[in-house]
Scaffold this active site. Structure first.
Site, PDB file in Angstrom:
ATOM      1  N   ASP A  40       0.550  -1.468   0.223  1.00  0.00           N
ATOM      2  CA  ASP A  40      -0.429  -0.168  -0.492  1.00  0.00           C
ATOM      3  C   ASP A  40       0.707   1.270   0.165  1.00  0.00           C
ATOM      4  O   ASP A  40       0.428   1.865  -0.917  1.00  0.00           O
ATOM      5  CB  ASP A  40      -0.918  -0.537   1.092  1.00  0.00           C
ATOM      6  CG  ASP A  40      -1.567  -0.516   0.889  1.00  0.00           C
ATOM      7  OD1 ASP A  40      -2.232  -1.368   2.160  1.00  0.00           O
ATOM      8  OD2 ASP A  40      -2.244  -1.437   0.291  1.00  0.00           O
ATOM      9  N   ASP A  44       1.570   4.115  -2.322  1.00  0.00           N
ATOM     10  CA  ASP A  44       0.133   5.683  -2.369  1.00  0.00           C
ATOM     11  C   ASP A  44       1.445   7.506  -2.340  1.00  0.00           C
ATOM     12  O   ASP A  44       1.569   7.939  -3.454  1.00  0.00           O
ATOM     13  CB  ASP A  44       0.345   5.334  -0.853  1.00  0.00           C
ATOM     14  CG  ASP A  44      -0.872   5.157  -0.382  1.00  0.00           C
ATOM     15  OD1 ASP A  44      -0.893   5.273   0.779  1.00  0.00           O
ATOM     16  OD2 ASP A  44      -1.604   4.880  -1.300  1.00  0.00           O
ATOM     17  N   SER A  90     -15.382 -17.596 -40.083  1.00  0.00           N
ATOM     18  CA  SER A  90     -15.451 -19.008 -39.533  1.00  0.00           C
ATOM     19  C   SER A  90     -14.951 -19.936 -40.489  1.00  0.00           C
ATOM     20  O   SER A  90     -14.379 -19.485 -41.315  1.00  0.00           O
ATOM     21  CB  SER A  90     -17.136 -18.865 -39.588  1.00  0.00           C
ATOM     22  OG  SER A  90     -17.497 -19.050 -39.896  1.00  0.00           O
ATOM     23  N   LEU A  91     -14.854 -20.723 -40.372  1.00  0.00           N
ATOM     24  CA  LEU A  91     -14.671 -21.950 -41.170  1.00  0.00           C
ATOM     25  C   LEU A  91     -15.357 -22.607 -41.646  1.00  0.00           C
ATOM     26  O   LEU A  91     -16.591 -23.480 -41.353  1.00  0.00           O
ATOM     27  CB  LEU A  91     -13.509 -23.740 -39.624  1.00  0.00           C
ATOM     28  CG  LEU A  91     -12.795 -22.968 -39.696  1.00  0.00           C
ATOM     29  CD1 LEU A  91     -12.314 -23.404 -38.552  1.00  0.00           C
ATOM     30  CD2 LEU A  91     -11.373 -22.339 -39.965  1.00  0.00           C
ATOM     31  N   ARG A 139     -15.891 -12.762 -30.360  1.00  0.00           N
ATOM     32  CA  ARG A 139     -16.487 -12.343 -32.451  1.00  0.00           C
ATOM     33  C   ARG A 139     -17.266 -11.068 -32.755  1.00  0.00           C
ATOM     34  O   ARG A 139     -17.398 -10.192 -33.487  1.00  0.00           O
ATOM     35  CB  ARG A 139     -16.523 -13.834 -32.510  1.00  0.00           C
ATOM     36  CG  ARG A 139     -16.874 -13.418 -34.369  1.00  0.00           C
ATOM     37  CD  ARG A 139     -18.446 -14.751 -34.120  1.00  0.00           C
ATOM     38  NE  ARG A 139     -17.648 -15.910 -34.454  1.00  0.00           N
ATOM     39  CZ  ARG A 139     -16.866 -17.358 -35.024  1.00  0.00           C
ATOM     40  NH1 ARG A 139     -17.033 -16.203 -36.707  1.00  0.00           N
ATOM     41  NH2 ARG A 139     -16.927 -17.758 -35.112  1.00  0.00           N
ATOM     42  N   GLU A 176      -9.565 -19.897 -28.290  1.00  0.00           N
ATOM     43  CA  GLU A 176     -11.158 -20.046 -27.875  1.00  0.00           C
ATOM     44  C   GLU A 176     -10.304 -20.214 -26.057  1.00  0.00           C
ATOM     45  O   GLU A 176      -9.861 -20.597 -25.902  1.00  0.00           O
ATOM     46  CB  GLU A 176     -11.031 -21.642 -27.988  1.00  0.00           C
ATOM     47  CG  GLU A 176     -11.724 -22.044 -28.770  1.00  0.00           C
ATOM     48  CD  GLU A 176     -12.806 -22.153 -30.449  1.00  0.00           C
ATOM     49  OE1 GLU A 176     -12.502 -21.024 -30.228  1.00  0.00           O
ATOM     50  OE2 GLU A 176     -14.319 -21.950 -29.938  1.00  0.00           O
ATOM     51  N   LYS A 291      -5.861 -26.837 -42.186  1.00  0.00           N
ATOM     52  CA  LYS A 291      -5.408 -25.407 -42.124  1.00  0.00           C
ATOM     53  C   LYS A 291      -4.009 -26.159 -43.251  1.00  0.00           C
ATOM     54  O   LYS A 291      -3.603 -26.873 -42.354  1.00  0.00           O
ATOM     55  CB  LYS A 291      -4.584 -24.652 -41.358  1.00  0.00           C
ATOM     56  CG  LYS A 291      -5.560 -23.909 -39.876  1.00  0.00           C
ATOM     57  CD  LYS A 291      -5.317 -23.428 -39.284  1.00  0.00           C
ATOM     58  CE  LYS A 291      -6.319 -23.205 -38.035  1.00  0.00           C
ATOM     59  NZ  LYS A 291      -5.833 -23.280 -36.833  1.00  0.00           N
ATOM     60  N   CYS A 409     -47.475 -33.943  -3.989  1.00  0.00           N
ATOM     61  CA  CYS A 409     -46.285 -34.286  -3.799  1.00  0.00           C
ATOM     62  C   CYS A 409     -46.039 -35.554  -4.802  1.00  0.00           C
ATOM     63  O   CYS A 409     -46.857 -36.150  -3.856  1.00  0.00           O
ATOM     64  CB  CYS A 409     -45.603 -33.237  -2.566  1.00  0.00           C
ATOM     65  SG  CYS A 409     -43.922 -34.043  -2.208  1.00  0.00           S
ATOM     66  N   CYS A 427     -42.525 -28.677  -3.298  1.00  0.00           N
ATOM     67  CA  CYS A 427     -43.393 -28.915  -2.279  1.00  0.00           C
ATOM     68  C   CYS A 427     -43.190 -27.807  -0.356  1.00  0.00           C
ATOM     69  O   CYS A 427     -42.238 -28.447  -0.373  1.00  0.00           O
ATOM     70  CB  CYS A 427     -43.244 -30.455  -2.161  1.00  0.00           C
ATOM     71  SG  CYS A 427     -43.323 -30.995  -0.483  1.00  0.00           S
ATOM     72  N   CYS A 433     -41.572 -33.787   4.717  1.00  0.00           N
ATOM     73  CA  CYS A 433     -41.890 -34.533   3.379  1.00  0.00           C
ATOM     74  C   CYS A 433     -40.293 -35.332   3.397  1.00  0.00           C
ATOM     75  O   CYS A 433     -39.314 -34.720   3.118  1.00  0.00           O
ATOM     76  CB  CYS A 433     -42.417 -33.430   1.870  1.00  0.00           C
ATOM     77  SG  CYS A 433     -41.222 -34.272   0.658  1.00  0.00           S
TER      78      CYS A 433
HETATM   79  S1  IVH Z   1      -8.722 -21.206 -37.118  1.00  0.00           S
HETATM   80  C1  IVH Z   1      -9.696 -17.690 -39.907  1.00  0.00           C
HETATM   81  N1  IVH Z   1      -8.274 -22.897 -35.409  1.00  0.00           N
HETATM   82  O1  IVH Z   1     -14.083 -22.894 -34.690  1.00  0.00           O
HETATM   83  C2  IVH Z   1      -9.944 -19.573 -39.388  1.00  0.00           C
HETATM   84  N2  IVH Z   1     -10.651 -22.441 -35.293  1.00  0.00           N
HETATM   85  O2  IVH Z   1     -16.161 -21.920 -36.892  1.00  0.00           O
HETATM   86  C3  IVH Z   1     -10.028 -19.122 -38.028  1.00  0.00           C
HETATM   87  N3  IVH Z   1     -12.325 -23.168 -33.338  1.00  0.00           N
HETATM   88  O3  IVH Z   1     -14.370 -19.247 -34.888  1.00  0.00           O
HETATM   89  C4  IVH Z   1     -10.243 -20.584 -36.825  1.00  0.00           C
HETATM   90  N4  IVH Z   1     -10.258 -24.527 -32.304  1.00  0.00           N
HETATM   91  O4  IVH Z   1     -14.004 -20.065 -32.493  1.00  0.00           O
HETATM   92  C5  IVH Z   1      -9.388 -22.492 -35.968  1.00  0.00           C
HETATM   93  N5  IVH Z   1      -8.148 -25.132 -33.940  1.00  0.00           N
HETATM   94  C6  IVH Z   1      -8.412 -24.189 -33.610  1.00  0.00           C
HETATM   95  C7  IVH Z   1      -9.946 -23.877 -33.307  1.00  0.00           C
HETATM   96  C8  IVH Z   1     -10.794 -22.919 -34.705  1.00  0.00           C
HETATM   97  C9  IVH Z   1     -11.848 -24.141 -32.139  1.00  0.00           C
HETATM   98  C10 IVH Z   1     -13.726 -21.884 -33.268  1.00  0.00           C
HETATM   99  C11 IVH Z   1     -13.562 -20.911 -33.490  1.00  0.00           C
HETATM  100  C12 IVH Z   1     -13.600 -20.927 -35.264  1.00  0.00           C
HETATM  101  C13 IVH Z   1     -14.704 -21.848 -35.344  1.00  0.00           C
HETATM  102  C14 IVH Z   1     -15.389 -22.222 -36.453  1.00  0.00           C
END
Ligand code: IVH
Length: 671
Positions: A40, A44, A90-91, A139, A176, A291, A409, A427, A433
């Site tokens: 503290d 201060d 998203s994927l 997101r 995540e 990927k 009951c 109840c 009970c």
């Molecule tokens: S890559 C541009 N890698 O899945 C792509 N996503 O439906 C970026 N997720 O929005 C995402 N594990 O929230 C990636 N090993 C992983 C993941 C992952 C979970 C989630 C993430 C994304 C969603 C896709």
């Protein structure tokens, strides 16, 4: 001239900025995490210095400066909305291995594929500027998200700062946020006890947690995060794998389950392996992400409007089955809530046989429009709790009769009541009970309450049926001969139970309060109440209004407490508990008393005779010190009790750290 002045001023302006940052962080650690790393006094002194500098440079006034607000207003309402630097896409999902094979085959030949687990939580985007975490965005709608940085900072595996010179000026890490299974189950258990709605799966729990306005509660729940994607300019590495590896070296939590695959067979083997192995992971996963490894190749493949072409997700098959709903039965809990339960034709699901599933309440049954005789879909919600998600829509299946919720009951015949605004039927016959009577006793003896070993569900049932146990006070009248006379209980286990009962008289007041089972007064709430009211007599006379002044106590809980003490039957039980020697008084909480231990990091190890570990921890904090868990060269000394762990002792010797006995420590504090 002017230039010369500003050059002289420059270091002081820098100091001002640095102080603001440092004090803001300390406020956060102090008020939010309850884990200050500065005394503290030092705080201060720095605050004074900052005030002086702000007076010297009025042009640098900032309403957000720590001099302009008190630390406790952190965790403020609402989140800042921020535009993503790169949209959060998203994927593309696929549900069959054929689709995956197809996707891999269409890639240019020889392309390396990184396989990763698909974590089932919420995506987060972490921004680092000059190595400092400056934003943590959800997101949102993909274009802009909520800045939940205060909550994200409670995750121990996410660094606030990267102390390296070889990092780019700006980078972003995506990943995540997850609530591990263990934490999820504990949270739901707690919610069940406090009669709050349960989270269906860890993802919902993580999402609810991340949007909380109180980072202290977020910290308590224990989120974790895995990171899987690095973005930015001038980043190191030519492949995705290398980038994640670099991120790992910078201190980020990157999964070990990442594999570079050279062909479709390797990808399939990865999928097959993790399809079963993922069940042993501490967090939820719902698939695999593939990927393209090479970043130049990723760039060539590019994006569609919504998803990258260089990645695809394979989702594990949903584990659900169709089965017959044979009957709906009703369970009465310790607080009288009547829960409908589906009795199913047994069905195999994720390796276990499911034959019962909760139907929660009347509204849930009506929303699914199900009744005995229907064929229903059963899923493993969050892979653990089986749940009914719907019924087969088919003309052939005819429901036998209209569903109606019981009016009385099923256990004691009392007329059920439904409190306005609540989904549950209850109840009201608390004292008569059987499941309520037994449930209250089970709760009272449970580990986190009075912790009476040996008095399990079965024994309680036996003693209840023998007319020896009808309420929690009866426990303290039990005799050795009563218990030993029961089937399956010899003299030895009877003595064990009696020892447990005796030991429970030492359980501190806060836990006794929790053990009483006042509706919605969970473990944490009980602690907070006991801190404010350190005797039961004081609590008994508290008004609802006064109780509401306690953190976490809302009008409903306050009403429940007042109602509890207004019931003469409870007062009689409490009087008998008092006579038996149960603790109805706690120690007054020590207010910070000095800064004798300011700046010191103190490890507590072993067992003590004069005070409990928790009391020593409170003392250390009350005198400005910090209680830390493990011995390091930063440890100032160890408060060492009996049976100190040999590893800690050795480490202390190696580092030349002093050990203080209980008496020496108390002497140091002058108490
Ligand atoms: S890559 C541009 N890698 O899945 C792509 N996503 O439906 C970026 N997720 O929005 C995402 N594990 O929230 C990636 N090993 C992983 C993941 C992952 C979970 C989630 C993430 C994304 C969603 C896709």
């Amino acid at each position: 001239m002017l230039d010369l002045f500003s050059e002289i001023e420059e270091p002081e302006r820098e100091e001002l900025k640095a102080l603001r940052k440092e004090l803001e962080e300390q406020n956060y650690k102090y008020y939010v995490l309850n884990a200050p790393t500065m005394s503290d006094r030092e705080f201060d002194e720095k605050m004074h210095r900052l005030q002086a500098l702000e007076a010297q440079f009025p042009d640098m006034f900032d309403p957000k400066s720590p001099t302009q607000h008190v630390g406790s207003d952190l965790g403020k309402k609402g989140f800042e909305q921020v535009k993503h630097r790169y949209p959060m896409l998203s994927l593309a999902n696929s549900y069959s291995r054929e689709e995956i094979e197809d996707w891999v085959r269409k890639l240019p030949s020889g392309v390396e594929i990184v396989c990763e687990l698909k974590y089932d939580g919420l995506s987060i985007s972490l921004w680092y500027e000059h190595g400092i975490l400056v934003k943590a965005l959800t997101r949102g709608d993909g274009q802009q998200g909520d800045n939940v940085i205060d909550n994200i900072k409670t995750i121990p595996s996410i660094p606030w700062k990267i102390d390296r010179t070889d990092i780019p000026e700006f980078f972003e890490l995506r990943g995540e946020v997850l609530l591990p299974w263990e934490r999820f189950e504990a949270l739901n258990k707690e919610r069940e006890q406090q009669e709050e709605p349960l989270f269906a799966n860890p993802r919902n729990a993580a999402s609810g947690t991340l949007k909380l306005q109180d980072p202290r509660e977020v910290a308590r729940r224990g989120l974790d995060a895995y990171l899987y994607y690095m973005l930015g300019e001038n980043l190191p590495g030519a492949t995705h794998y290398e980038r994640l590896d670099t991120a790992r070296q910078w201190g980020f939590h990157i999964s070990d389950a990442i594999k570079v695959c050279k062909n479709v067979d390797e990808v399939m083997a990865y999928i097959a392996y993790w399809d079963t192995e993922r069940k042993n992971l501490p967090v939820a996963t719902d698939g695999i992400v593939l990927k393209v490894n090479n970043l130049a190749q990723q760039e060539e493949l590019g994006f569609t409007a919504k998803t990258p072409r260089w990645a695809i997700a394979y989702k594990f098959p949903a584990e659900k089955q169709l089965t017959l709903l044979k009957e709906i039965t009703y369970q009465v809990g310790r607080t009288g809530v009547v829960t409908p339960v589906a009795n199913l034709e047994p069905v195999q699901l994720s390796g276990t046989i499911v034959q019962r599933a909760t139907l929660h309440n009347e509204d849930f049954i009506r929303s699914l429009d199900i009744q005995p005789g229907d064929r229903v879909w059963v899923e493993k919600g969050g892979e653990i709790i089986p749940k009914i998600t719907g019924k087969e829509q088919s003309d052939e299946v005819q429901s036998t009769k209209d569903f109606s919720f019981p009016e009385v009951c099923p256990e004691c015949g009392a007329k059920l009541v439904r409190v306005e605004g609540e989904a549950a039927w209850r109840c009201p016959n608390e004292a008569g009970c059987p499941p309520q009577i037994k449930g209250k006793i089970e709760h009272f003896v449970s580990r986190k309450a009075m912790n009476i070993d040996g008095l399990g569900e079965e024994t309680i049932d036996l003693l209840y049926r023998q007319n020896l146990l009808h309420n929690i006070a009866d426990i303290y009248d039990l005799k050795l001969s009563d218990i030993a006379a029961q089937e399956r209980l010899g003299e030895k286990s009877a003595q064990n139970i009696l020892d447990g009962i005796e030991a429970s008289k030492q359980v501190p007041w806060a836990r006794v309060l929790f053990a009483l089972g006042i509706r919605m007064v969970g473990e944490t709430t009980a602690k907070k109440i006991a801190r404010k009211y350190n005797t039961i007599d004081a609590l008994q006379w508290a008004t609802a209004e006064q109780l509401c002044a306690i953190e976490d106590v809302g009008p409903q809980i306050a009403e429940n407490i007042v109602a509890y003490f207004n019931d003469i039957r409870n007062l009689e039980i409490l009087e008998r508990l008092r006579q038996a020697g149960v603790q109805f008084e706690g120690e007054a909480v020590a207010e910070p008393t000095s800064d004798k231990l300011a700046g010191l990091s103190i490890v507590i190890s072993g067992t003590f005779s004069q005070h409990s570990r928790d009391e020593y921890k409170a003392m250390i904090e009350a005198h400005g010190g910090k209680n830390v868990g493990s011995v390091s060269k930063k440890t100032s000394f160890i408060l060492a009790g009996e049976n100190m762990g040999p590893e800690k002792r050795k480490k202390a010797e190696d580092l030349g750290i002093k050990l203080l006995t209980e008496d020496e420590f108390l002497g140091l504090l002058g108490s």
